[in-house]
Write an enzyme that holds these catalytic residues in place. Structure first.
Site, PDB file in Angstrom:
ATOM      1  N   ASP A 111       0.952  -1.250  -0.067  1.00  0.00           N
ATOM      2  CA  ASP A 111      -0.014  -0.122   0.007  1.00  0.00           C
ATOM      3  C   ASP A 111       0.855   1.228  -0.069  1.00  0.00           C
ATOM      4  O   ASP A 111       1.918   1.450   0.775  1.00  0.00           O
ATOM      5  CB  ASP A 111      -0.718   0.048   1.109  1.00  0.00           C
ATOM      6  N   ASP A 151     -13.922  -3.765  -1.780  1.00  0.00           N
ATOM      7  CA  ASP A 151     -13.639  -3.737  -0.391  1.00  0.00           C
ATOM      8  C   ASP A 151     -15.114  -3.703   0.369  1.00  0.00           C
ATOM      9  O   ASP A 151     -16.066  -2.908  -0.248  1.00  0.00           O
ATOM     10  CB  ASP A 151     -13.023  -2.284   0.075  1.00  0.00           C
TER      11      ASP A 151
END
Length: 251
Positions: free
Chosen positions: A11, A130
């Site tokens: 990330d 998500d």
């Protein structure tokens, strides 16, 4: 039987690798180029690079950093973050990405999936989803988990597959960063209902969690971040253990 894949995830925020819990409380985890190189050498099957602030900040993924990471890799490399057009994908693939991951932009414009598949082929289009449970129902969230929608995880995943996406990267926001294990019930349902590979994400804390997600969650690949970044689990040790459990992996 196809080999199961182990995928470290980087990330990226402001050019650094970061890691949070439940999508917040980010801390620095190192230089993405160095980490990418390390994972390739340690036996990772693929790498995922997510520019987590790209969508929120309405700017493009850092193509230059993608190029530098790709230079160091000999394994497939997926890039996501802020991708919303054919042009965005074209730039990333030309800079060394093997696949791209789209998320918020696919929900806002589902036809984008069809356009990208028509132009580049299913094999390099990953749709990331998500989701978290709200009153027992899995709801899709956008913009790095900040924006809830009314979309049901399973209905959206089915549509994504029908539109031609090559893979789904499912992150359980409830499990993310907790190190309590993956959302295996939801993963198993996705695997049973769809005919494309499902990548498990969110919750890895031990080698057993990887074993469980491949057996109980029926996942095709497992993605993790902090357990690899902070050397809590070594990829080779993980793969040896998976092999002992009868799970096919590439060593």
């Amino acid at each position: 039987m196809l080999t199961k894949r182990i995928i470290p995830c980087l990330d990226i925020k402001d050019g650094r690798t970061v890691k949070g819990v439940n999508f917040v409380d980010l801390r620095d985890a190192g230089d993405p180029i160095e980490l990418a190189q390390r994972y390739a050498e340690e036996g990772a099957d693929e790498l995922v690079f997510l520019d987590i602030s790209a969508t929120e900040q309405k700017r493009k993924t850092l193509a230059e950093l993608v190029y530098k990471v790709a230079e160091k890799l000999n394994i497939p490399f997926t890039v996501g973050g802020g991708i919303s057009s054919v042009e965005d994908v074209d730039i990333l693939l030309k800079n060394g990405a093997d696949k791209v991951s789209i998320n918020s932009s696919a929900v806002k414009n589902p036809n984008l999936i069809n356009e990208l598949v028509a132009k580049f082929g299913s094999q390099c289009i990953v749709v990331a989803i998500d989701a978290k449970q709200i009153d027992g129902d899995w709801k899709v969230h956008l913009v790095g988990g900040k924006v809830p929608t009314e979309l049901n995880l399973f209905a959206w995943a089915k549509e994504v597959a029908q539109r031609g996406a090559g893979e789904i990267l499912f992150t359980s926001m409830d499990n993310d960063g907790t190190k309590d294990g993956f959302a295996n019930k939801a993963l198993a349902r996705l695997s049973e209902e769809l005919n494309i590979p499902i990548i498990a994400s969110g919750g890895a804390g031990s080698i057993k969690h990887f074993v469980d997600t491949f057996i109980d969650g029926k996942a095709d690949a497992a993605l993790a971040a902090s357990v690899f970044h902070f050397k809590e689990i070594k990829i080779l040790d993980l793969k040896k253990e998976l092999k002992k459990e009868g799970i096919p992996v590439r060593i």
